[in-house]
Design a protein around this motif. Sequence first.
Motif, short mmCIF file in Angstrom:
data_model
loop_
_atom_site.label_atom_id
_atom_site.label_comp_id
_atom_site.label_asym_id
_atom_site.label_seq_id
_atom_site.Cartn_x
_atom_site.Cartn_y
_atom_site.Cartn_z
N MET A 1 0.78 -1.05 -0.01
CA MET A 1 -0.13 0.09 -0.22
C MET A 1 0.97 1.32 0.03
SD MET A 1 -2.76 1.15 2.72
CE MET A 1 -2.77 3.02 2.99
N TRP A 2 1.97 1.35 0.95
CA TRP A 2 2.78 2.67 1.04
C TRP A 2 3.56 2.74 -0.09
CZ3 TRP A 2 1.19 5.88 4.31
CH2 TRP A 2 0.57 5.48 5.27
N ASN A 3 4.00 1.53 -0.66
CA ASN A 3 4.76 1.61 -1.96
C ASN A 3 4.34 2.41 -3.03
OD1 ASN A 3 7.28 0.99 -2.60
ND2 ASN A 3 7.00 -1.09 -3.38
N GLY A 4 2.63 2.11 -3.43
CA GLY A 4 2.03 2.76 -4.20
C GLY A 4 1.86 4.11 -4.22
N ILE A 5 1.89 4.61 -2.86
CA ILE A 5 1.64 6.25 -2.52
C ILE A 5 2.94 6.80 -3.03
CG2 ILE A 5 1.60 7.85 -0.86
CD1 ILE A 5 -0.22 5.99 0.92
N PHE A 6 4.20 6.40 -2.65
CA PHE A 6 5.30 6.79 -3.05
C PHE A 6 5.75 6.82 -4.79
CE2 PHE A 6 6.08 6.10 1.35
CZ PHE A 6 6.15 7.40 1.72
N THR A 7 5.44 5.57 -5.36
CA THR A 7 5.53 5.44 -6.52
C THR A 7 4.85 6.21 -7.50
OG1 THR A 7 4.31 3.35 -6.94
CG2 THR A 7 6.74 2.96 -6.51
N GLY A 8 3.61 6.65 -6.94
CA GLY A 8 2.82 7.53 -7.83
C GLY A 8 3.07 8.94 -7.68
N THR A 9 4.36 9.27 -7.11
CA THR A 9 5.02 10.66 -6.97
C THR A 9 6.07 10.75 -7.79
OG1 THR A 9 6.05 10.50 -4.90
CG2 THR A 9 3.60 10.84 -4.82
N SER A 10 6.60 12.07 -7.88
CA SER A 10 7.94 12.03 -8.26
C SER A 10 8.99 11.61 -7.37
CB SER A 10 8.30 13.52 -8.86
OG SER A 10 8.27 14.43 -7.79
N ILE A 11 8.91 11.19 -6.11
CA ILE A 11 9.78 10.94 -4.94
C ILE A 11 11.15 10.07 -5.48
CG2 ILE A 11 10.10 9.98 -2.70
CD1 ILE A 11 7.67 11.43 -2.06
N PRO A 12 10.45 8.63 -6.22
CA PRO A 12 11.59 8.00 -6.60
C PRO A 12 12.58 8.59 -7.64
CG PRO A 12 9.56 6.84 -6.69
CD PRO A 12 9.36 8.37 -6.40
#
Length: 136
Positions: A1-12
């Motif tokens: 769940m948390w992985n999806g939040i971060f991969t949907g942004t420009s953070i990576p």
Amino acid sequence: MWNGIFTGTSIPLLASVADFTEVRHTVLAGNLANLDTPGYQAMDLPVEDFRAHLRKALAERNTVPFSSPGDRAYYLGARPPDWSSHKRPFVRHDGNDVSVEEQVSEMVKNQMLHNTALTIMASQFRLLLTAISERV
């Protein structure tokens, strides 16, 4: 769940830029440290290759999970064959081609890119915190 939040942004993407600029800063500082080493050839990380890798990762982002092109293990490992050590326009009598002005200029540009990536990343985290806390 948390992985999806971060991969949907420009953070990576921003984390990759921060990793790359951190390692590049080390390489550029090494060039300055070897300013008086006879025969030393200045090195640099290929910025255009990194940008091309980021463009490719962004294009494939919708089909493949984002993997960090700024993988520290790659850049910190043994000298990869694609590190550029091209001939500079001048070489001193001892064979050293490090230009203080060029190295400092590249370090400043690299630091600005690093600071920009971290500033945008901090903004992204504040947005996520606002969304999670459900407060405006």
